[in-house]
Design a protein around this motif. Structure first.
Motif, PDB file in Angstrom:
ATOM      1  N   ASP A 184       0.876  -1.171   0.000  1.00  0.00           N
ATOM      2  CA  ASP A 184       0.000   0.000   0.000  1.00  0.00           C
ATOM      3  C   ASP A 184       0.917   1.226   0.000  1.00  0.00           C
ATOM      4  N   ILE A 185       1.563   1.439  -1.144  1.00  0.00           N
ATOM      5  CA  ILE A 185       2.650   2.418  -1.207  1.00  0.00           C
ATOM      6  C   ILE A 185       2.117   3.854  -1.258  1.00  0.00           C
ATOM      7  N   LYS A 186       2.599   4.696  -0.327  1.00  0.00           N
ATOM      8  CA  LYS A 186       2.137   6.093  -0.273  1.00  0.00           C
ATOM      9  C   LYS A 186       3.284   7.096  -0.415  1.00  0.00           C
ATOM     10  N   ARG A 187       4.493   6.679  -0.235  1.00  0.00           N
ATOM     11  CA  ARG A 187       5.641   7.589  -0.261  1.00  0.00           C
ATOM     12  C   ARG A 187       5.379   8.775   0.670  1.00  0.00           C
ATOM     13  N   ALA A 188       4.998   8.500   1.897  1.00  0.00           N
ATOM     14  CA  ALA A 188       4.638   9.546   2.862  1.00  0.00           C
ATOM     15  C   ALA A 188       5.770  10.562   3.002  1.00  0.00           C
ATOM     16  N   ASP A 189       5.405  11.832   2.987  1.00  0.00           N
ATOM     17  CA  ASP A 189       6.408  12.892   3.087  1.00  0.00           C
ATOM     18  C   ASP A 189       6.371  13.514   4.477  1.00  0.00           C
ATOM     19  N   HIS A 190       7.474  13.346   5.233  1.00  0.00           N
ATOM     20  CA  HIS A 190       7.540  13.864   6.606  1.00  0.00           C
ATOM     21  C   HIS A 190       8.375  15.137   6.715  1.00  0.00           C
ATOM     22  N   THR A 191       8.694  15.735   5.577  1.00  0.00           N
ATOM     23  CA  THR A 191       9.353  17.048   5.636  1.00  0.00           C
ATOM     24  C   THR A 191       8.356  18.008   6.290  1.00  0.00           C
ATOM     25  N   PRO A 192       8.815  18.892   7.221  1.00  0.00           N
ATOM     26  CA  PRO A 192       7.865  19.819   7.844  1.00  0.00           C
ATOM     27  C   PRO A 192       7.062  20.552   6.769  1.00  0.00           C
ATOM     28  N   PRO A 193       5.759  20.706   6.961  1.00  0.00           N
ATOM     29  CA  PRO A 193       4.903  21.262   5.899  1.00  0.00           C
ATOM     30  C   PRO A 193       5.274  22.670   5.470  1.00  0.00           C
ATOM     31  N   TYR A 194       5.967  23.392   6.343  1.00  0.00           N
ATOM     32  CA  TYR A 194       6.334  24.773   6.000  1.00  0.00           C
ATOM     33  C   TYR A 194       7.748  24.835   5.410  1.00  0.00           C
ATOM     34  N   ARG A 195       8.310  23.677   5.072  1.00  0.00           N
ATOM     35  CA  ARG A 195       9.655  23.627   4.503  1.00  0.00           C
ATOM     36  C   ARG A 195       9.611  23.100   3.074  1.00  0.00           C
ATOM     37  N   ASP A 196      10.652  23.446   2.312  1.00  0.00           N
ATOM     38  CA  ASP A 196      10.703  23.071   0.904  1.00  0.00           C
ATOM     39  C   ASP A 196      12.076  22.445   0.645  1.00  0.00           C
ATOM     40  N   ILE A 197      12.109  21.208   0.158  1.00  0.00           N
ATOM     41  CA  ILE A 197      13.403  20.521   0.022  1.00  0.00           C
ATOM     42  C   ILE A 197      14.290  21.094  -1.093  1.00  0.00           C
ATOM     43  N   THR A 198      13.755  22.032  -1.865  1.00  0.00           N
ATOM     44  CA  THR A 198      14.663  22.684  -2.812  1.00  0.00           C
ATOM     45  C   THR A 198      15.538  23.705  -2.079  1.00  0.00           C
ATOM     46  N   ASN A 199      15.181  24.019  -0.826  1.00  0.00           N
ATOM     47  CA  ASN A 199      15.966  24.990  -0.040  1.00  0.00           C
ATOM     48  C   ASN A 199      16.756  24.359   1.099  1.00  0.00           C
ATOM     49  N   GLY A 200      16.667  23.058   1.270  1.00  0.00           N
ATOM     50  CA  GLY A 200      17.373  22.416   2.390  1.00  0.00           C
ATOM     51  C   GLY A 200      16.867  21.006   2.587  1.00  0.00           C
ATOM     52  N   GLN A 201      17.304  20.381   3.680  1.00  0.00           N
ATOM     53  CA  GLN A 201      16.830  19.023   3.955  1.00  0.00           C
ATOM     54  C   GLN A 201      16.547  18.854   5.438  1.00  0.00           C
ATOM     55  N   TRP A 202      15.479  18.125   5.733  1.00  0.00           N
ATOM     56  CA  TRP A 202      15.056  17.895   7.107  1.00  0.00           C
ATOM     57  C   TRP A 202      14.769  16.396   7.277  1.00  0.00           C
ATOM     58  N   PRO A 203      15.812  15.547   7.095  1.00  0.00           N
ATOM     59  CA  PRO A 203      15.568  14.105   7.195  1.00  0.00           C
ATOM     60  C   PRO A 203      15.133  13.710   8.611  1.00  0.00           C
ATOM     61  N   ILE A 204      14.305  12.700   8.703  1.00  0.00           N
ATOM     62  CA  ILE A 204      13.802  12.247  10.008  1.00  0.00           C
ATOM     63  C   ILE A 204      14.697  11.163  10.605  1.00  0.00           C
ATOM     64  N   ALA A 205      15.588  10.591   9.797  1.00  0.00           N
ATOM     65  CA  ALA A 205      16.489   9.548  10.304  1.00  0.00           C
ATOM     66  C   ALA A 205      17.671   9.390   9.363  1.00  0.00           C
ATOM     67  N   SER A 206      18.760   8.865   9.914  1.00  0.00           N
ATOM     68  CA  SER A 206      19.877   8.407   9.101  1.00  0.00           C
ATOM     69  C   SER A 206      19.777   6.895   9.030  1.00  0.00           C
ATOM     70  N   VAL A 207      20.030   6.341   7.849  1.00  0.00           N
ATOM     71  CA  VAL A 207      19.975   4.892   7.710  1.00  0.00           C
ATOM     72  C   VAL A 207      21.280   4.396   7.091  1.00  0.00           C
ATOM     73  N   VAL A 208      21.946   3.504   7.804  1.00  0.00           N
ATOM     74  CA  VAL A 208      23.135   2.857   7.261  1.00  0.00           C
ATOM     75  C   VAL A 208      22.675   1.498   6.754  1.00  0.00           C
ATOM     76  N   SER A 209      22.692   1.322   5.438  1.00  0.00           N
ATOM     77  CA  SER A 209      22.209   0.049   4.899  1.00  0.00           C
ATOM     78  C   SER A 209      23.196  -0.504   3.881  1.00  0.00           C
ATOM     79  N   CYS A 210      22.932  -1.724   3.448  1.00  0.00           N
ATOM     80  CA  CYS A 210      23.824  -2.406   2.513  1.00  0.00           C
ATOM     81  C   CYS A 210      23.659  -1.821   1.105  1.00  0.00           C
TER      82      CYS A 210
END
Ligand SMILES: [Zn+2]
Length: 239
Positions: A60-86
């Motif tokens: 049930d793929i939604k690609r949920a966006d958790h960037t703060p609603p008043y922010r725009d990723i063309t101006n910065g980044q607000w990641p919710i987690a760091s993931v170290v994966s293979c």
């Protein structure tokens, strides 16, 4: 309360302003529930990752966006987690956790190990971007872990710079029983990387000590699509 003729220009403008105000308040309330300013707690971040993975499991793929609603990723980044994966092509965290571009700060290498470049990348996400959660994500059928098991049992190394990957994994699995399973080795390797990242980085260690960062290890099962987080006692730090 002053009566305003709804058909008058003034009444129309007041009505518009009221609607805009109500929408603005509703947006801020929605934002406040998810974000405290730009700050997300590790508990909230973990909840989003768990929910996203549950959607990935049931397709049930939604690609949920958790960037703060008043922010725009063309101006910065607000990641919710760091993931170290293979580096394995089947283990891309945005898919596995069903989140949008800009939500995860990814560090990938064969075997999800923690060398200097990995640590430097994570330090940026912790020190500058202030991620509240760091997940080390191992996965089923990990070829890098299989190679390390083989090296440990037979002394055979794969050759080239793949040896560096195997040498990074061996300390994670060498204390397991001789007849350990691949699943145990994968879990141990993710947990080992999680411990190592804290031990080898003052920035990561201090964020954990001050309750600003939680580190967790987890394993992704390619077949079931499910991510199993290590139990609470084995996570490091948190808030
Ligand atoms: Zn792998």
């Amino acid at each position: 309360m002053t009566h305003i003729d709804p058909m008058s220009r003034r009444g129309f403008l007041v009505g518009l302003a009221g609607t805009a105000l109500a929408v603005g308040v509703a947006q801020r309330v929605a934002a406040a529930e998810d974000h405290d300013g730009d700050t997300v707690t590790s508990a909230q971040s973990l909840r989003w990752l768990r929910r996203g993975n549950a959607r990935w499991v049931r397709r049930d793929i939604k690609r949920a966006d958790h960037t703060p609603p008043y922010r725009d990723i063309t101006n910065g980044q607000w990641p919710i987690a760091s993931v170290v994966s293979c580096a394995d092509s089947r283990v891309n965290a945005e898919s596995v956790f069903d989140v949008a571009q800009g939500n995860l700060f990814n560090v990938r290498n064969a075997g999800n190990v923690g060398g200097d470049i990995s640590i430097g990348s994570i330090e940026y996400s912790v020190g500058v971007l202030k991620v509240p959660l760091l997940v080390v994500l191992g996965h089923s059928s990990c070829g890098a872990v299989v190679a390390a098991q083989r090296a440990l049992r037979t002394g055979e190394m794969p050759g080239g710079d793949i040896d560096a990957v195997v040498e990074a994994i061996i300390p994670a699995i060498e204390r397991l029983p001789v007849n350990h399973t691949l699943e145990q080795a994968i879990e141990a390797n993710a947990a080992h990387t999680a411990r190592l990242l804290r031990r080898n980085s003052r920035i990561i260690d201090s964020a954990v000590s001050r309750g600003r960062l939680r580190i967790m290890s987890a394993v992704y099962d390619i077949r079931s699509r499910r991510v199993e987080f290590a139990t609470r006692g084995r996570s490091i730090g948190g808030m």
